[in-house]
Design an enzyme around this catalytic site. Structure first.
Site, PDB file in Angstrom:
ATOM      1  CE  LYS A  47      30.339  37.220  54.714  1.00 31.30           C
ATOM      2  NZ  LYS A  47      31.169  37.952  53.746  1.00 31.30           N
ATOM      3  CG  ASP A 145      39.120  37.045  45.133  1.00 32.85           C
ATOM      4  OD1 ASP A 145      40.213  36.713  44.622  1.00 32.85           O
ATOM      5  OD2 ASP A 145      38.739  36.622  46.240  1.00 32.85           O
TER       6      ASP A 145
END
Length: 326
Positions: A47, A145
């Protein structure tokens, strides 16, 4: 060519040990690439923080958040949580995170393709995610989440291995409580406490979201009206969800009762830990052939005919902003 495409390219070497191969996903905060780790001689996911977040006056805040995400994920040791191998800084791209490369669909795609999951399959996935949350909470990490898009279904010997991903809005229980502007997350999966802005009961918020995910697996839709935060809040306040028996011929009173407890308006009336939720699930879903996951760690490797997943920490762009309260 976008700013990201100009700065990140296939074949680029990062930190002298990771070579970018293919962009897998692009989110609001950054890109995820399939890469080759030259020291490990293995495929990994990397990432990268979006250039606009590194080249602004608020750069330090974005970088700190990015590094915190990696630190929290790395703290958790579970076969059902994406494994973070490294987090470093490179002059070429700034901070970057190296993770295991996951192979398989996310749970949202799986539900969309099948409509609903068989009760036995759903039970195994939810049990594995209970194990994941137990490991998170034991490490003083709250995910905040949990939803089907943030669960990747990989293969392992004996069946499916669910992996929880995306720690972009996770929080550290060991750190001082931060005052946030707005409500972060996805409205359909928010607990009543989070909708009303409370910072207490953060474990309970993860468990609530997992129950919403479990319901969606077997019914094919979320239990509460999710058009806005207001409609979700009103539906929860009225306890207006239809139990699985309304939709499923093979449901049982115990299964309905499991969801009624999971969605109780008062936090004290719900499951208090992930293991309590898991144990109750085994009892409630006992008429179905539920096989407990073996917990064997297995890194996913690319296979012919399957898509490598972007280990998910970039998430979907529209889910990384504060939920609308309208």
């Amino acid at each position: 060519m976008t700013e990201r495409q100009a700065e990140h390219r296939a074949g680029q070497l990062i930190g002298g040990r990771v070579r970018l191969e293919e962009r897998l996903g692009e989110g609001a905060a950054g890109d995820v690439w399939r890469a080759t780790h030259l020291e490990r001689t293995a495929d990994v996911a990397v990432k990268l923080l979006a250039p606009r977040f590194r080249h602004t006056a608020a750069e330090s805040g974005h970088v700190a958040s990015f590094l915190r995400e990696a630190s929290l994920a790395r703290r958790v040791d579970s076969p059902h949580v994406v494994r973070v191998m490294d987090c470093a800084f490179s002059p070429e791209v700034g901070p970057y995170i190296v993770m295991e490369l996951l192979v398989g669909p996310d749970l949202f795609e799986h539900i969309a393709r099948t409509g609903t999951l068989e009760l036995a399959e759903a039970a195994v996935i939810v049990m594995q995610l209970c194990d994941a949350l137990e490991a998170l909470h034991a490490a003083d990490v709250f995910h905040r989440d949990v939803k089907p898009e943030n669960v990747v279904l990989t293969r392992r010997r004996g069946g499916t291995c669910a992996k929880l991903i995306d720690f972009g809005i996770a929080r550290d229980a060991r750190a001082p409580v931060e005052l946030e502007e707005g409500i972060f997350g996805t409205p359909a999966y928010l607990s009543p406490e989070r909708i009303h802005g409370s910072s207490s009961g953060r474990e309970a918020a993860d468990l609530w979201a997992l129950a919403v995910l479990a319901y969606q697996c077997i019914v094919g839709k979320v239990p509460f009206d999710d058009r806005t935060l207001g409609t979700v809040s009103m539906a929860i306040h009225r306890a207006s969800f239809r139990p699985p028996s309304v939709f499923l011929a093979d449901s049982t009173p115990d299964l309905d009762g499991w969801f009624r407890r999971a969605f109780a308006p008062e936090p004290s009336e719900r499951f208090q830990t992930a293991m309590e939720m898991r144990d109750a699930l085994v009892d409630a879903w006992s008429p179905f052939p539920v096989e407990a996951p073996s917990g064997v760690r297995e890194s996913a490797q690319s296979r012919d005919g399957e898509d490598a997943r972007a280990s998910g920490v970039c998430g979907r762009a529209d889910d990384q902003i504060a939920a609308s309260s309208s």
